[in-house]
Write an enzyme that holds these catalytic residues in place. Structure first.
Site, PDB file in Angstrom:
ATOM      1  CG  ASP A 102      -2.535  -6.858  -4.099  1.00 45.89           C
ATOM      2  OD1 ASP A 102      -1.527  -6.249  -4.504  1.00 45.89           O
ATOM      3  OD2 ASP A 102      -2.506  -8.066  -3.795  1.00 45.89           O
ATOM      4  CE  LYS A 116       8.494  -2.867  -9.477  1.00 41.84           C
ATOM      5  NZ  LYS A 116       8.703  -3.617  -8.207  1.00 41.84           N
ATOM      6  CG  ASP A 150      -7.499 -12.161 -11.336  1.00 42.04           C
ATOM      7  OD1 ASP A 150      -6.629 -11.415 -11.832  1.00 42.04           O
ATOM      8  OD2 ASP A 150      -7.572 -13.377 -11.585  1.00 42.04           O
ATOM      9  N   GLY A 205       0.766  -1.238   0.000  1.00 42.47           N
ATOM     10  CA  GLY A 205       0.000   0.000   0.000  1.00 42.47           C
ATOM     11  C   GLY A 205       0.796   1.286   0.000  1.00 42.47           C
ATOM     12  CD1 TRP A 215       4.483   2.978  -4.872  1.00 39.99           C
ATOM     13  CD2 TRP A 215       3.673   2.949  -6.957  1.00 39.99           C
ATOM     14  NE1 TRP A 215       5.546   2.962  -5.728  1.00 39.99           N
ATOM     15  CE2 TRP A 215       5.084   2.943  -7.012  1.00 39.99           C
ATOM     16  CE3 TRP A 215       2.949   2.916  -8.136  1.00 39.99           C
ATOM     17  CZ2 TRP A 215       5.788   2.917  -8.220  1.00 39.99           C
ATOM     18  CZ3 TRP A 215       3.644   2.887  -9.344  1.00 39.99           C
ATOM     19  CH2 TRP A 215       5.043   2.892  -9.386  1.00 39.99           C
ATOM     20  CG  ASP A 263       5.876  -0.797  -7.428  1.00 32.03           C
ATOM     21  OD1 ASP A 263       6.741  -0.904  -8.321  1.00 32.03           O
ATOM     22  OD2 ASP A 263       6.154  -0.786  -6.212  1.00 32.03           O
TER      23      ASP A 263
END
Length: 324
Positions: A75, A156, A91, A53, A55, A116
């Protein structure tokens, strides 16, 4: 190894705890924002693969702190609540998750989508790069459902040998794609971030999570789409040059001569998968590998014995035909 050793080895880990961030990765998003002004004019933001958490914390301060801003964190794992952040445990490859995000935004698309997330690394670089690329494509796929035209997408990436394929795929959907490396990201890591601005999908493109981009149907998903034939993706180093070096070890002595005090993590993990192993180790119940030099004759005799070889082999096989 003491509990302060990581504070010496990783200055951003130490600073994250001192500043109340849940993870050192918060500095990566802050440094990306310094370079690209990601939060300018953003009212609705989505954090994919959000746990633990950090970000989402940054987004809640930069976007949610504006009063009218909204932040949604998604998530698969449970995440401790954050003020001003709407959490979805779901999901990102499911259409229902995309619909739930839009529902929280009252039917409006997001201005910014960040991701990320990274898979658990195996140490096999080709496998890790492939899995990260698939995760990025999954994040891109759900972003095409929830991102507004002209919006921004940050994710990322691992800069492997096939990263140019990712750049070309991202460039189809965004007018600007850059590769950025924050100062807080270790130089020894192939981690970087794709900063995609100006969401502009091809004419006639219809997002479809039932046929995700990661199902390898490139003939229908990418090769038939028109786009640039050759684009050089710039590499940008983010963060002040005077910022801390993420690969350097720093002393615990603070400026001004004040005494260092250990700070525990802001938010411990919720039910981590290694929790049971830690409990067994603490109670001395964790199985240990028995090295050959530690084996005595008596201990070897007590080990489970293999099945008799005659029960596994055809009785007609001669002894000299057995190759162990």
């Amino acid at each position: 190894m003491g509990r302060t050793s990581k504070d010496k080895r990783d200055v951003y880990y130490r600073l994250a705890k001192e500043n109340g961030w849940r993870a050192r990765s918060a500095f990566k998003l802050l440094q990306l924002d310094e370079e690209f002004q990601l939060f300018k004019g953003v009212k609705r933001a989505v954090d994919l693969c959000a746990a633990p958490g950090s970000w989402s914390q940054v987004l809640s301060q930069k976007v949610g702190g504006q009063g009218s801003g909204q932040v949604v964190a998604v998530d698969l794992q449970a995440m401790a609540p954050l003020p001003g952040v709407i959490q979805i445990q779901g999901d990102i490859t499911q259409l229902s998750t995309a619909k739930e995000i839009i529902q929280h935004f009252e039917g409006c698309p997001a201005d910014l989508v960040v991701c990320d997330g990274a898979p658990d690394v195996t140490g096999l670089h080709d496998v890790d790069e492939y899995m990260q690329a698939q995760l990025l494509l999954a994040a891109l796929n759900i972003a095409t459902h929830v991102l507004k035209l002209g919006g921004c997408f940050v994710a990322k990436i691992f800069r492997g040998r096939d990263v140019t394929l990712l750049y070309s795929q991202l460039r189809i959907f965004f007018s600007s794609v850059l590769c950025a490396k924050p100062k807080s990201s270790r130089n020894s890591s192939i981690e970087a971030f794709a900063v995609c601005q100006g969401y502009d999908p091809p004419e006639g493109f219809i997002p479809d999570l039932t046929r995700p981009l990661l199902n390898h149907s490139y003939d229908t998903d990418f090769n038939q789409l028109d786009g640039p034939t050759r684009v050089i993706v710039p590499f940008v180093a983010c963060g002040d040059l005077s910022a801390y070096d993420s690969d350097r070890t720093y002393s615990l002595d603070l400026d001004g001569g004040s005494e260092y005090k250990y700070t525990p993590p802001t938010q411990p993990p919720i039910a981590p998968p290694y929790q049971e192993a830690c409990r067994l180790k603490k109670n001395g119940q964790l199985a240990k590998e028995l090295l050959p030099q530690e084996c005595s004759i008596n201990s070897v005799d007590k080990l489970p014995q293999p099945l008799a070889i005659h029960t596994l082999l055809d009785p007609k096989v001669e002894d000299n035909e057995i190759h162990c």
